[in-house]
Design an enzyme around this catalytic site. Sequence first.
Site, PDB file in Angstrom:
ATOM      1  N   GLU A 559       0.978  -1.247  -0.108  1.00  0.00           N
ATOM      2  CA  GLU A 559       0.001  -0.092  -0.025  1.00  0.00           C
ATOM      3  C   GLU A 559       0.874   1.226   0.122  1.00  0.00           C
ATOM      4  O   GLU A 559       0.598   2.050  -0.777  1.00  0.00           O
ATOM      5  CB  GLU A 559      -1.139   0.104   1.167  1.00  0.00           C
ATOM      6  N   GLN A 581      -7.170  -1.815  -1.808  1.00  0.00           N
ATOM      7  CA  GLN A 581      -7.947  -2.999  -1.909  1.00  0.00           C
ATOM      8  C   GLN A 581      -9.462  -2.757  -0.968  1.00  0.00           C
ATOM      9  O   GLN A 581     -10.633  -2.821  -1.160  1.00  0.00           O
ATOM     10  CB  GLN A 581      -7.417  -4.367  -2.030  1.00  0.00           C
ATOM     11  N   HIS A 626     -11.744  -5.445   7.400  1.00  0.00           N
ATOM     12  CA  HIS A 626     -12.589  -5.091   6.114  1.00  0.00           C
ATOM     13  C   HIS A 626     -13.857  -4.204   6.152  1.00  0.00           C
ATOM     14  O   HIS A 626     -14.362  -4.082   5.213  1.00  0.00           O
ATOM     15  CB  HIS A 626     -13.109  -6.488   5.136  1.00  0.00           C
TER      16      HIS A 626
END
Length: 826
Positions: A559, A581, A626
């Site tokens: 990242e 992502q 997430h």
Amino acid sequence: MRKTLPVAAPRIAAKLTAFVLERYPFAVALVQDLLDKSEDVSTRRDAAAIDAFRADFLTRLDQSLSRVRIEGIPDPTPQVSASERFDQARRELREACDSFLARQVLVATLSREERREILRGMVLTRAVDNRLKQFFTGSEVMFDGAPFQGKGFRSLGQEAIYASAVRLRRGPDYRQADGTWRGDVVGPIIRDLGAALAMRSDGEAIRMVLNAQMGKDGPPMRGKDLHTGDFAWGVLPASAPLAISTLTLTGMAMAFARDRSSRVVVSFIGEGGASLGEWHEAINLCAARRLPAVFCIENNQTALSTPVSAQSAVRVFADKAAAYGIPGLTIDGTDPDEIAAAFAWASDRARAGLGPALIELVAMRMCGHAHHDDMLYLGKEPSTSWDYPALAEQGAYADRELYEFWSGRDPIKTYAARLEEEGVIAPGELQRIQADASDSVETAARQVIASSWPPPESAGHGVHGGEPPRRRIEVLDPAIRLRENPDRLPPLDPGLPFDREGRTFLEAIALGVGDALRADSRVFVFGEDVGGKYGNAFLLLRPLLAEFGDRIIDSPLAEGAVLGVCVGAALAGQRPIGEMQFNDFVATGFNQLVNNAAKIRYRWGGSVPMVVRMPWGGLRHAGPYHSQNTEPWFYRTPGLRIVVPSTPEDARALLAAAVSDPDPVLFYEHIALYRDPRIKQALPAAPPAPVPLGRAALRRAGNDIALISYGAYVHVALRVAATLARDGIDASVLDLRSLAPLDKDAVLAVARHCNRVLIVHEDSRTGGIGESLAAIIQEEAFESLDAPVRIIGALDTPVPYSPPLEEFFLPSEEEIARAARLLVDY
């Protein structure tokens, strides 16, 4: 102190043998045998003779290696035969020997003027360093009646780095009429003043270096930072933490590769900085994509006070190159001729599309880490001089044995002696060069002393492009508190009607990315699994791959690299769209956003037009890695814009605005909305007009209470408002759309009109956006409130995974509706 003496240059064959011993010791016997049959070259100044030697030696090497038979050996690794592995090693040895001899040819081709320039540049570097130290120990600059010495660093012992730039594309020929730089770019760190001066060494460049330390008005930093740089002349201003610049340069290398400009970037870092993960991400990415970059590790024996042995277990830092599949070499960091040749060779191969090389320069830092550290490093406060200071008998933390060795390798003295012996400079000319450098530096120092401090109010200038200066406002001042503030609601903006036959939120974002790619060839997408045959983790980009496959580019799983590339490419004139992502993963690239992208315009005026797409949010049972809300992490970082659309229409139009913005924009896309059929909208085929950032949308008008939210919870608020309406409670719903810039006028308008405010968001309450909004409302609309400002957020826990746990964690519609009724009844 050891006396510095000129060292006789070894013959080419001996140098080649030493090189092979360093890099490929098991090939030494073979190389020695071949050299015994070759005619040596007695001088390093005869390029034609070295080239002839090179051709003869390589022919003999090829013949010798071709006689090696690899038979009956099993595959050393799966799908790689023994003969294939040997051929790889053979090519590597041949290319290394060829490259070494090519560098010797380059040494021979250095002109008298180039070598004289190198000496002058090293002398100028030390003269500037001496003056910086004099500022630090003196009282020539006063602020409010007290001395201001500034903070800074010196390059003592590492001045030979000047030679790294002599064969780069530099100087006035690479500046266009509008001031745009079209040459190579170097990224010096705190020991690389020489490299910066090699790109520009006139009086203005000297003054800028001194001005940076002393914090005066004007370039390079207008008093906003102590580092130096000159981007208009190919010098990327240094940053801290140290590896920031390395990733920025990687992004610039990506841009140079994309525009086929044959430009090269050169990254410098110390052996300590090479321990940073961002440095690894940078060199790994450049190697994987064969980007036009040169990496330099300056092994100066200590990172502040940490010895080399505590940084890495490698024998030499150039050994790290093998892990990235690129060539590496270790050379004497006090030999300007070898440095010039190494960087010329590395930049030539990078320009030819062969990718990066790693150059390790071994020298020693002959001063403290910074001005204030000299007393600890040397054991005493040194006087400024052309000579190295001696260590104190006791109390110095410098390694005494190393310091004694490197004291005899002062690059200025040894190089001047070499040039005098070869007739390049006259006897005594070094002293004249030193006097000229001192005069130039003193002239610049006098200018700095006489110059003005930056206007205090300029502290609030330059956070974003085109915005008014920032200043504090005393909201309780009667002139502010009692001024007329209309309590009218903002205009109603319900947006397009929801249509089950329309486009999803995900499709709208894909349309927006496609709009940007079609409108501007500078736009490209960069992220993990975005390209190839995949099209991102949600397949959002898959419809665009056939048309834009060459501009939707897979990154390594890194990242920091994604974000650093976006910063550098934006500085180089591109319009990158980076992708996390999942927004949770931005944590590993945090430094590139908060310490780099957000600060560049403020520090030195650079424009960073980049977008980072950030899939985010819960309501999906995806757990703590997430589903997080990371927008508060960046909300308090000046210099970043934060956009949070809630509808397909806004997602496409806000993305258009984000791509055209001159500053970094974090574009949050709620994953739960991606395919939610309830919010589909029929979108026109043509690209929409951009929705200005910082403009909220009143989705529903009401008089009794204002519900303020953003993202997916705008729709929760709308459903709650519909429920309340059945009970006769008339609620307004304000969709913030942008968090930075915040539409404060709209927030205050709905607060003053409705007199009661309920802020609802998916994020945890503590430290969330809601608390900031509540503070604004109670300070600036207190007289209009009939009840406390109420905030509802998620629990102050990580996001749980199991459905019943997440349901309990997130605020429910029932909870919000009850809070609204209580607030109305207050």
